[in-house]
Design a protein around this motif. Structure first.
Motif, PDB file in Angstrom:
ATOM      1  N   CYS A   3     -16.787 -21.144  22.308  1.00 46.53           N
ATOM      2  CA  CYS A   3     -15.572 -20.987  23.120  1.00 46.53           C
ATOM      3  C   CYS A   3     -14.678 -22.213  22.982  1.00 46.53           C
ATOM      4  N   MET A   4     -15.274 -23.392  23.024  1.00 45.14           N
ATOM      5  CA  MET A   4     -14.477 -24.608  22.935  1.00 45.14           C
ATOM      6  C   MET A   4     -13.798 -24.732  21.567  1.00 45.14           C
ATOM      7  N   MET A   5     -14.533 -24.477  20.480  1.00 49.45           N
ATOM      8  CA  MET A   5     -13.968 -24.637  19.144  1.00 49.45           C
ATOM      9  C   MET A   5     -12.881 -23.602  18.861  1.00 49.45           C
ATOM     10  N   PHE A   6     -13.130 -22.333  19.217  1.00 48.59           N
ATOM     11  CA  PHE A   6     -12.104 -21.320  19.001  1.00 48.59           C
ATOM     12  C   PHE A   6     -10.907 -21.578  19.910  1.00 48.59           C
ATOM     13  N   GLY A   7     -11.153 -22.092  21.113  1.00 52.12           N
ATOM     14  CA  GLY A   7     -10.061 -22.434  22.013  1.00 52.12           C
ATOM     15  C   GLY A   7      -9.214 -23.566  21.459  1.00 52.12           C
ATOM     16  N   LEU A   8      -9.876 -24.607  20.945  1.00 52.04           N
ATOM     17  CA  LEU A   8      -9.128 -25.740  20.380  1.00 52.04           C
ATOM     18  C   LEU A   8      -8.359 -25.356  19.123  1.00 52.04           C
ATOM     19  N   ALA A   9      -8.875 -24.382  18.375  1.00 53.46           N
ATOM     20  CA  ALA A   9      -8.161 -23.922  17.190  1.00 53.46           C
ATOM     21  C   ALA A   9      -6.884 -23.175  17.575  1.00 53.46           C
ATOM     22  N   ASN A  10      -6.804 -22.726  18.842  1.00 54.11           N
ATOM     23  CA  ASN A  10      -5.659 -21.939  19.291  1.00 54.11           C
ATOM     24  C   ASN A  10      -4.809 -22.624  20.359  1.00 54.11           C
ATOM     25  N   THR A  11      -5.002 -23.899  20.574  1.00 56.33           N
ATOM     26  CA  THR A  11      -4.196 -24.608  21.563  1.00 56.33           C
ATOM     27  C   THR A  11      -3.975 -26.042  21.109  1.00 56.33           C
ATOM     28  N   SER A  12      -3.259 -26.793  21.896  1.00 54.05           N
ATOM     29  CA  SER A  12      -2.986 -28.185  21.515  1.00 54.05           C
ATOM     30  C   SER A  12      -4.104 -29.107  22.005  1.00 54.05           C
ATOM     31  N   ILE A  49      -0.594 -36.169  30.627  1.00 51.04           N
ATOM     32  CA  ILE A  49       0.536 -35.248  30.775  1.00 51.04           C
ATOM     33  C   ILE A  49       1.861 -35.966  30.542  1.00 51.04           C
ATOM     34  N   LEU A  50       2.013 -37.142  31.147  1.00 49.09           N
ATOM     35  CA  LEU A  50       3.281 -37.860  31.035  1.00 49.09           C
ATOM     36  C   LEU A  50       3.520 -38.447  29.649  1.00 49.09           C
ATOM     37  N   SER A  51       2.449 -38.812  28.945  1.00 47.77           N
ATOM     38  CA  SER A  51       2.622 -39.414  27.630  1.00 47.77           C
ATOM     39  C   SER A  51       2.828 -38.385  26.532  1.00 47.77           C
ATOM     40  N   SER A  52       2.496 -37.131  26.808  1.00 50.96           N
ATOM     41  CA  SER A  52       2.681 -36.106  25.783  1.00 50.96           C
ATOM     42  C   SER A  52       4.110 -35.600  25.839  1.00 50.96           C
ATOM     43  N   GLY A  53       4.668 -35.401  24.680  1.00 49.97           N
ATOM     44  CA  GLY A  53       6.022 -34.854  24.616  1.00 49.97           C
ATOM     45  C   GLY A  53       5.977 -33.346  24.789  1.00 49.97           C
ATOM     46  N   ASN A  54       7.107 -32.744  25.023  1.00 43.61           N
ATOM     47  CA  ASN A  54       7.160 -31.295  25.169  1.00 43.61           C
ATOM     48  C   ASN A  54       6.864 -30.574  23.870  1.00 43.61           C
ATOM     49  N   SER A  55       7.036 -31.244  22.724  1.00 32.88           N
ATOM     50  CA  SER A  55       6.839 -30.596  21.426  1.00 32.88           C
ATOM     51  C   SER A  55       5.381 -30.258  21.158  1.00 32.88           C
ATOM     52  N   VAL A  56       4.418 -30.967  21.779  1.00 29.93           N
ATOM     53  CA  VAL A  56       3.013 -30.687  21.492  1.00 29.93           C
ATOM     54  C   VAL A  56       2.548 -29.392  22.146  1.00 29.93           C
ATOM     55  N   HIS A  57       3.280 -28.896  23.121  1.00 26.34           N
ATOM     56  CA  HIS A  57       2.869 -27.674  23.797  1.00 26.34           C
ATOM     57  C   HIS A  57       3.334 -26.422  23.071  1.00 26.34           C
ATOM     58  N   THR A  58       4.080 -26.581  21.984  1.00 28.80           N
ATOM     59  CA  THR A  58       4.552 -25.409  21.256  1.00 28.80           C
ATOM     60  C   THR A  58       3.409 -24.680  20.565  1.00 28.80           C
ATOM     61  N   GLN A  59       2.352 -25.389  20.180  1.00 27.53           N
ATOM     62  CA  GLN A  59       1.225 -24.744  19.518  1.00 27.53           C
ATOM     63  C   GLN A  59       0.149 -24.313  20.511  1.00 27.53           C
ATOM     64  N   SER A  60       0.426 -24.409  21.774  1.00 24.28           N
ATOM     65  CA  SER A  60      -0.519 -24.075  22.817  1.00 24.28           C
ATOM     66  C   SER A  60      -0.473 -22.583  23.129  1.00 24.28           C
ATOM     67  N   SER A  61      -1.620 -22.033  23.518  1.00 26.13           N
ATOM     68  CA  SER A  61      -1.658 -20.628  23.915  1.00 26.13           C
ATOM     69  C   SER A  61      -2.563 -20.466  25.124  1.00 26.13           C
TER      70      SER A  61
END
Length: 160
Positions: A86-95, A141-153
């Protein structure tokens, strides 16, 4: 334990936490590009199984009742394989950021729920740890830019 032993223990814990913090970005970097989630899970479980055999070199052998062997195998498969898959497939599909946030907040939520249910109680050290954990999550949360959440699901976050 003397003060030298306490310092060594804290340094070891710090090193473990640094390695653990690097897990999500590393997995997110290699999963899907260089190695499949299934291959990563297989390698991870084989290495963990080999490391778990090392204490057999100096520890006395312990007898396990035959009916408990099946329970132990089932628990190992459930926690070792299903959780890792679950963790590996989840990480492959999110940031990596989302994975880190989920991985950081889960123990905090478990502590809060255990206090609410009455299994545990807050102490000054647990409260301090909770505050530090929340500060770390907030820093991520504060150090991450908004662009890293584009690959998140949502599906990837749910699997993590």
């Amino acid at each position: 334990m003397n003060s030298k032993g306490v310092i060594r223990a804290h340094i070891a814990l710090l090193c473990c936490n640094i390695v653990w913090a690097c897990d999500y970005p590393f997995y997110n970097l290699v999963l899907g590009r260089y190695i499949s989630p299934m291959a990563m899970v297989t390698a991870s479980i084989v290495i963990a199984a080999l490391f778990s055999l090392v204490p057999m070199l100096w520890e006395p052998r312990e007898r396990v009742v035959p009916k408990d062997r099946l329970k132990m195998l089932g628990a190992a498969l459930l926690m070792g394989v299903a959780r890792k898959l679950c963790m590996m497939f989840g990480l492959a599909n999110t940031s990596a950021i989302d994975g880190s946030i989920i991985g950081t907040t889960t123990p905090l939520l478990v502590l809060v729920l255990s206090v609410i249910v009455g299994v545990d109680r807050f102490t000054k050290m647990k409260f301090l740890g909770l505050m530090l954990g929340m500060a770390g999550t907030l820093a991520i949360i504060l150090s991450s830019g908004n662009s890293v959440h584009t690959q998140s699901s949502i599906w990837g976050n749910m699997l993590i």
